[in-house]
Design an enzyme around this catalytic site. Sequence first.
Site, PDB file in Angstrom:
ATOM      1  CE  LYS A 132      -5.041   5.261   2.613  1.00  0.00           C
ATOM      2  NZ  LYS A 132      -3.848   5.978   3.107  1.00  0.00           N
ATOM      3  CB  SER A 133      -4.828   6.954  -3.041  1.00  0.00           C
ATOM      4  OG  SER A 133      -4.337   8.274  -2.936  1.00  0.00           O
ATOM      5  CD1 TRP A 193      -5.940  -1.515   7.512  1.00  0.00           C
ATOM      6  CD2 TRP A 193      -4.016  -1.221   6.416  1.00  0.00           C
ATOM      7  NE1 TRP A 193      -4.907  -1.750   8.389  1.00  0.00           N
ATOM      8  CE2 TRP A 193      -3.717  -1.586   7.750  1.00  0.00           C
ATOM      9  CE3 TRP A 193      -2.946  -0.993   5.535  1.00  0.00           C
ATOM     10  CZ2 TRP A 193      -2.405  -1.719   8.226  1.00  0.00           C
ATOM     11  CZ3 TRP A 193      -1.640  -1.132   5.998  1.00  0.00           C
ATOM     12  CH2 TRP A 193      -1.389  -1.491   7.326  1.00  0.00           C
ATOM     13  CE  LYS A 238     -10.231  -7.641   2.722  1.00  0.00           C
ATOM     14  NZ  LYS A 238     -10.011  -6.218   2.946  1.00  0.00           N
ATOM     15  N   PRO A 247     -14.454  -5.875 -10.891  1.00  0.00           N
ATOM     16  CG  PRO A 247     -15.620  -3.889 -10.543  1.00  0.00           C
ATOM     17  CD  PRO A 247     -15.517  -5.298 -10.048  1.00  0.00           C
ATOM     18  CB  SER A 279       0.252  -4.033   0.111  1.00  0.00           C
ATOM     19  OG  SER A 279      -0.466  -4.089   1.323  1.00  0.00           O
ATOM     20  CG  LEU A 336       0.467   1.447  -5.117  1.00  0.00           C
ATOM     21  CD1 LEU A 336      -0.274   2.721  -4.718  1.00  0.00           C
ATOM     22  CD2 LEU A 336       0.992   1.570  -6.548  1.00  0.00           C
ATOM     23  N   GLY A 340      -9.801  -1.630  -7.735  1.00  0.00           N
ATOM     24  CA  GLY A 340     -10.718  -1.207  -6.665  1.00  0.00           C
ATOM     25  C   GLY A 340      -9.998  -0.237  -5.755  1.00  0.00           C
ATOM     26  CG  LEU A 341     -10.556   3.631  -2.753  1.00  0.00           C
ATOM     27  CD1 LEU A 341      -9.446   4.474  -3.392  1.00  0.00           C
ATOM     28  CD2 LEU A 341     -11.691   4.540  -2.263  1.00  0.00           C
ATOM     29  CG  ASP A 377     -10.561  -4.525   0.003  1.00  0.00           C
ATOM     30  OD1 ASP A 377     -10.991  -5.667  -0.267  1.00  0.00           O
ATOM     31  OD2 ASP A 377      -9.808  -4.289   0.981  1.00  0.00           O
ATOM     32  CE1 TYR A 422      -8.448  -3.917   6.684  1.00  0.00           C
ATOM     33  CE2 TYR A 422      -9.396  -3.123   4.650  1.00  0.00           C
ATOM     34  CZ  TYR A 422      -8.552  -3.966   5.317  1.00  0.00           C
ATOM     35  OH  TYR A 422      -7.801  -4.874   4.594  1.00  0.00           O
TER      36      TYR A 422
HETATM   37  N1  LIG Z   1      -6.531  -8.694   3.209  1.00  0.00           N
HETATM   38  C1  LIG Z   1      -5.601  -8.112   3.930  1.00  0.00           C
HETATM   39  O1  LIG Z   1      -5.106  -8.669   4.931  1.00  0.00           O
HETATM   40  C2  LIG Z   1      -5.112  -6.754   3.535  1.00  0.00           C
HETATM   41  C3  LIG Z   1      -3.900  -6.272   4.069  1.00  0.00           C
HETATM   42  C4  LIG Z   1      -3.473  -5.013   3.650  1.00  0.00           C
HETATM   43  C5  LIG Z   1      -4.226  -4.281   2.748  1.00  0.00           C
HETATM   44  N2  LIG Z   1      -5.420  -4.751   2.289  1.00  0.00           N
HETATM   45  C6  LIG Z   1      -6.274  -3.961   1.357  1.00  0.00           C
HETATM   46  O2  LIG Z   1      -5.476  -3.536   0.255  1.00  0.00           O
HETATM   47  C7  LIG Z   1      -5.516  -2.119   0.175  1.00  0.00           C
HETATM   48  C8  LIG Z   1      -4.220  -1.587  -0.396  1.00  0.00           C
HETATM   49  O3  LIG Z   1      -3.112  -1.941   0.394  1.00  0.00           O
HETATM   50  P1  LIG Z   1      -2.326  -0.883   1.317  1.00  0.00           P
HETATM   51  O4  LIG Z   1      -3.243   0.185   1.749  1.00  0.00           O
HETATM   52  O5  LIG Z   1      -1.628  -1.703   2.337  1.00  0.00           O
HETATM   53  O6  LIG Z   1      -1.167  -0.337   0.394  1.00  0.00           O
HETATM   54  P2  LIG Z   1      -0.995   0.305  -1.062  1.00  0.00           P
HETATM   55  O7  LIG Z   1      -2.290   0.471  -1.735  1.00  0.00           O
HETATM   56  O8  LIG Z   1       0.085  -0.466  -1.719  1.00  0.00           O
HETATM   57  O9  LIG Z   1      -0.384   1.712  -0.682  1.00  0.00           O
HETATM   58  C9  LIG Z   1      -1.150   2.719  -0.102  1.00  0.00           C
HETATM   59  C10 LIG Z   1      -0.260   3.902   0.199  1.00  0.00           C
HETATM   60  O10 LIG Z   1       0.329   4.382  -1.017  1.00  0.00           O
HETATM   61  C11 LIG Z   1       0.048   5.752  -1.219  1.00  0.00           C
HETATM   62  N3  LIG Z   1      -0.296   5.883  -2.650  1.00  0.00           N
HETATM   63  C12 LIG Z   1      -1.473   5.534  -3.245  1.00  0.00           C
HETATM   64  N4  LIG Z   1      -1.410   5.715  -4.571  1.00  0.00           N
HETATM   65  C13 LIG Z   1      -0.163   6.180  -4.835  1.00  0.00           C
HETATM   66  C14 LIG Z   1       0.496   6.537  -6.030  1.00  0.00           C
HETATM   67  N5  LIG Z   1      -0.096   6.453  -7.215  1.00  0.00           N
HETATM   68  N6  LIG Z   1       1.785   6.997  -5.930  1.00  0.00           N
HETATM   69  C15 LIG Z   1       2.400   7.081  -4.732  1.00  0.00           C
HETATM   70  N7  LIG Z   1       1.816   6.750  -3.560  1.00  0.00           N
HETATM   71  C16 LIG Z   1       0.543   6.287  -3.617  1.00  0.00           C
HETATM   72  C17 LIG Z   1      -1.094   6.093  -0.307  1.00  0.00           C
HETATM   73  O11 LIG Z   1      -0.953   7.388   0.217  1.00  0.00           O
HETATM   74  P3  LIG Z   1      -2.070   8.532  -0.108  1.00  0.00           P
HETATM   75  O12 LIG Z   1      -3.324   8.099   0.588  1.00  0.00           O
HETATM   76  O13 LIG Z   1      -1.458   9.757   0.504  1.00  0.00           O
HETATM   77  O14 LIG Z   1      -2.187   8.593  -1.594  1.00  0.00           O
HETATM   78  C18 LIG Z   1      -0.985   5.057   0.813  1.00  0.00           C
HETATM   79  O15 LIG Z   1      -0.191   5.546   1.865  1.00  0.00           O
HETATM   80  C19 LIG Z   1      -5.785  -1.685   1.620  1.00  0.00           C
HETATM   81  O16 LIG Z   1      -6.159  -0.341   1.753  1.00  0.00           O
HETATM   82  C20 LIG Z   1      -6.841  -2.696   2.014  1.00  0.00           C
HETATM   83  O17 LIG Z   1      -8.094  -2.334   1.457  1.00  0.00           O
HETATM   84  C21 LIG Z   1      -5.849  -5.988   2.648  1.00  0.00           C
END
Ligand SMILES: NC(=O)c1ccc[n+]([C@@H]2O[C@H](COP(=O)([O-])OP(=O)(O)OC[C@H]3O[C@@H](n4cnc5c(N)ncnc54)[C@H](OP(=O)(O)O)[C@@H]3O)[C@@H](O)[C@H]2O)c1
Length: 339
Positions: free
Chosen positions: A271-272, A20, A77, A13, A211, A213, A16-17, A43, A48
């Site tokens: 992620k949210s 982290w 992972k 899909p 990431s 966003l 995804g949600l 995810d 995590y």
């Molecule tokens: N493979 C890797 O090494 C790796 C590294 C980093 C991340 N990841 C994965 O990728 C996912 C996403 O990356 P991420 O968590 O780093 O960052 P992200 O999804 O870019 O940003 C998440 C942040 O943005 C906020 N947010 C979410 N939706 C929003 C929206 N529509 N408008 C404004 N703010 C919003 C969230 O706060 P709220 O919760 O308050 O909404 C949260 O603090 C992770 O959770 C993880 O599963 C993988």
Amino acid sequence: MKTLKLNSGHDIPIVGLGTWRAQPEETEKAVHTALEAGYKHIDTAFNYNTEESIGEVVKKWTKEGKTKREDLFITTKLPHVGNRPKDVGRYLQMSLERLQMNYVDLYLVHMPFSFLGNPETHAPLTNEDGTFRLDVDNDVIGTWAEMEKQVEQGKAKSIGLSNFNLEQIEKICLSCKIKPSVLQVEHHAYLQQPDLVERCKKLGIVVTAYSPLGSPGANQHFSSKYNYELEDFPDILGHPTVGNLSEKYGKTPGQILLRHITQKGIVVIPKSLNPKRIKDNIDIFDFELIDDDIRMMNDLDRGEKGRIFDFLFFKGVEKHPEYPFKQRLTVDGEKISQL
Ligand SMILES: NC(=O)c1ccc[n+]([C@@H]2O[C@H](COP(=O)([O-])OP(=O)(O)OC[C@H]3O[C@@H](n4cnc5c(N)ncnc54)[C@H](OP(=O)(O)O)[C@@H]3O)[C@@H](O)[C@H]2O)c1
């Protein structure tokens, strides 16, 4: 939900949600809200600490007949402390037990480098000066061969890589029996990596943007957990171009960022924990950015300067032979974070 076809024959899909930095109770609520909103893809990672909570919600939903396991796409992972051939099966088994599942849809090697870990807590070991204890003998090809065995044993439907650079990916592709299906990397408006994306397309590897966003809040996490901060942490959601497009299309800045990425055939895993934002982040299929606006978003790319996850918060990681972002360390001889 729109899906992309993986080279394993399975469908992923496109939204995804991410989970982290979510606490267990928050994760349960977020996954529940996400499933209600129509998410099929979650995810997680061994590191995590969200696998148990995801497993609980999925068990409840399947027991109540609200979903079937085969209709969901669960990614986890292999951690940096388990990144060696003899540990692959063991760590996947631990993840499956935490998830209360007998297979995952996608198992990724989380990072190309590896650390020595505490066998009880699975935390990386550190030296007296705070640097991480590197396992420099990690055998990337041997680890991948063990990943392939997980597919053969039915414990992972598809396998892939995360945070590997192009050279590392190509090395695996040259020796593998089963090609990586997915590359999960940092990807957002400030770090678009068009060459990497193009090459993956040619290799038949689907890219997942983590990431997407710009990971607001990550710097605070780096600072409290690792006493490390990025100078000038970006505010991509607040960029004026994103704001203007948000007004033009009547969508939130987050929806503009996610639409820009998915419209290029890249999976996103925002992620949210906030119910409204969880719903907004999947509600991106009723509009399309026109070519001029796509170009405007493409122009926000800052190349290596846009990278947030250089993993330098793992003190000393850049000395690992498989550290993937050496080009991040210097540009014209200067440390990039000082530019
Ligand atoms: N493979 C890797 O090494 C790796 C590294 C980093 C991340 N990841 C994965 O990728 C996912 C996403 O990356 P991420 O968590 O780093 O960052 P992200 O999804 O870019 O940003 C998440 C942040 O943005 C906020 N947010 C979410 N939706 C929003 C929206 N529509 N408008 C404004 N703010 C919003 C969230 O706060 P709220 O919760 O308050 O909404 C949260 O603090 C992770 O959770 C993880 O599963 C993988």
